[in-house]
Design a protein around this motif. Structure first.
Motif, PDB file in Angstrom:
ATOM      1  N   SER A 224       0.816  -1.218   0.000  1.00 32.58           N
ATOM      2  CA  SER A 224       0.000   0.000   0.000  1.00 32.58           C
ATOM      3  C   SER A 224       0.846   1.263   0.000  1.00 32.58           C
ATOM      4  O   SER A 224       0.545   2.221  -0.719  1.00 32.58           O
ATOM      5  CB  SER A 224      -0.950  -0.004   1.196  1.00 32.58           C
ATOM      6  N   ALA A 225       1.903   1.280   0.796  1.00 34.41           N
ATOM      7  CA  ALA A 225       2.782   2.456   0.841  1.00 34.41           C
ATOM      8  C   ALA A 225       3.468   2.668  -0.507  1.00 34.41           C
ATOM      9  O   ALA A 225       3.545   3.792  -1.011  1.00 34.41           O
ATOM     10  CB  ALA A 225       3.808   2.304   1.959  1.00 34.41           C
ATOM     11  N   GLU A 226       3.966   1.581  -1.092  1.00 31.51           N
ATOM     12  CA  GLU A 226       4.637   1.706  -2.394  1.00 31.51           C
ATOM     13  C   GLU A 226       3.659   2.117  -3.487  1.00 31.51           C
ATOM     14  O   GLU A 226       4.008   2.904  -4.367  1.00 31.51           O
ATOM     15  CB  GLU A 226       5.334   0.397  -2.759  1.00 31.51           C
ATOM     16  N   PHE A 227       2.434   1.601  -3.437  1.00 31.15           N
ATOM     17  CA  PHE A 227       1.420   1.983  -4.420  1.00 31.15           C
ATOM     18  C   PHE A 227       1.211   3.493  -4.406  1.00 31.15           C
ATOM     19  O   PHE A 227       1.306   4.158  -5.435  1.00 31.15           O
ATOM     20  CB  PHE A 227       0.102   1.263  -4.129  1.00 31.15           C
ATOM     21  N   LEU A 228       0.947   4.048  -3.226  1.00 35.82           N
ATOM     22  CA  LEU A 228       0.690   5.483  -3.147  1.00 35.82           C
ATOM     23  C   LEU A 228       1.928   6.287  -3.545  1.00 35.82           C
ATOM     24  O   LEU A 228       1.833   7.270  -4.277  1.00 35.82           O
ATOM     25  CB  LEU A 228       0.231   5.888  -1.747  1.00 35.82           C
ATOM     26  N   ALA A 229       3.084   5.856  -3.076  1.00 31.14           N
ATOM     27  CA  ALA A 229       4.320   6.573  -3.403  1.00 31.14           C
ATOM     28  C   ALA A 229       4.547   6.612  -4.916  1.00 31.14           C
ATOM     29  O   ALA A 229       4.913   7.651  -5.469  1.00 31.14           O
ATOM     30  CB  ALA A 229       5.500   5.935  -2.681  1.00 31.14           C
TER      31      ALA A 229
END
Length: 133
Positions: free
Chosen positions: A24-29
């Motif tokens: 999730s963090a990598e997706f948004l980033a």
């Protein structure tokens, strides 16, 4: 009695619940053109441009309750964000109810779009802040 500081309260960070904090963090980033920072305890932070951190926290024992997160983004970066959503196969919408797929809105003289993250959080990108009375 001491006086309160003359500054106003500011949001510093908030927890974002995820079934897979890394995903999730990598997706948004990736979508916003940011970087995921080093883990901080149980949290995986994504630092935003205004000093606020989204701290992704992994929850595997309960369903994730969808939340709404809105990001004011530079107009010149908006098209790139839309292109990255297209590239990863994520549908964006002109409205928060997700009834206008593949379209953007033009609220308040800017551009905006909504999309879901991997856990169903309703993310919004907009180039102009909402006009408030």
């Amino acid at each position: 009695m001491s006086e309160l500081p003359s500054t106003i309260a500011q949001l510093n960070h908030t927890a974002v619940f995820a079934t897979d904090r890394q995903l999730s963090a990598e997706f948004l980033a990736v979508i916003l053109g940011l970087k995921v920072s080093a883990p901080f305890g149980l949290f995986l932070p994504v630092d935003l441009g205004n000093g606020v951190t989204l701290d992704y926290y992994e929850m595997t024992n309960e369903p994730i309750q969808s939340q709404h997160y809105a990001f004011l983004v530079p107009d010149e970066q908006f098209d790139g964000m839309i292109a990255r959503l297209d590239a990863v196969g994520v549908t964006y919408y002109a409205d928060p109810s997700h009834t206008e797929p593949g379209r953007i809105n033009r609220l308040f003289g800017g551009r905006g779009a909504y999309f879901d993250d991997p856990d169903g959080h309703n993310m919004e990108i907009m180039t102009r802040p909402y006009a408030r009375p």
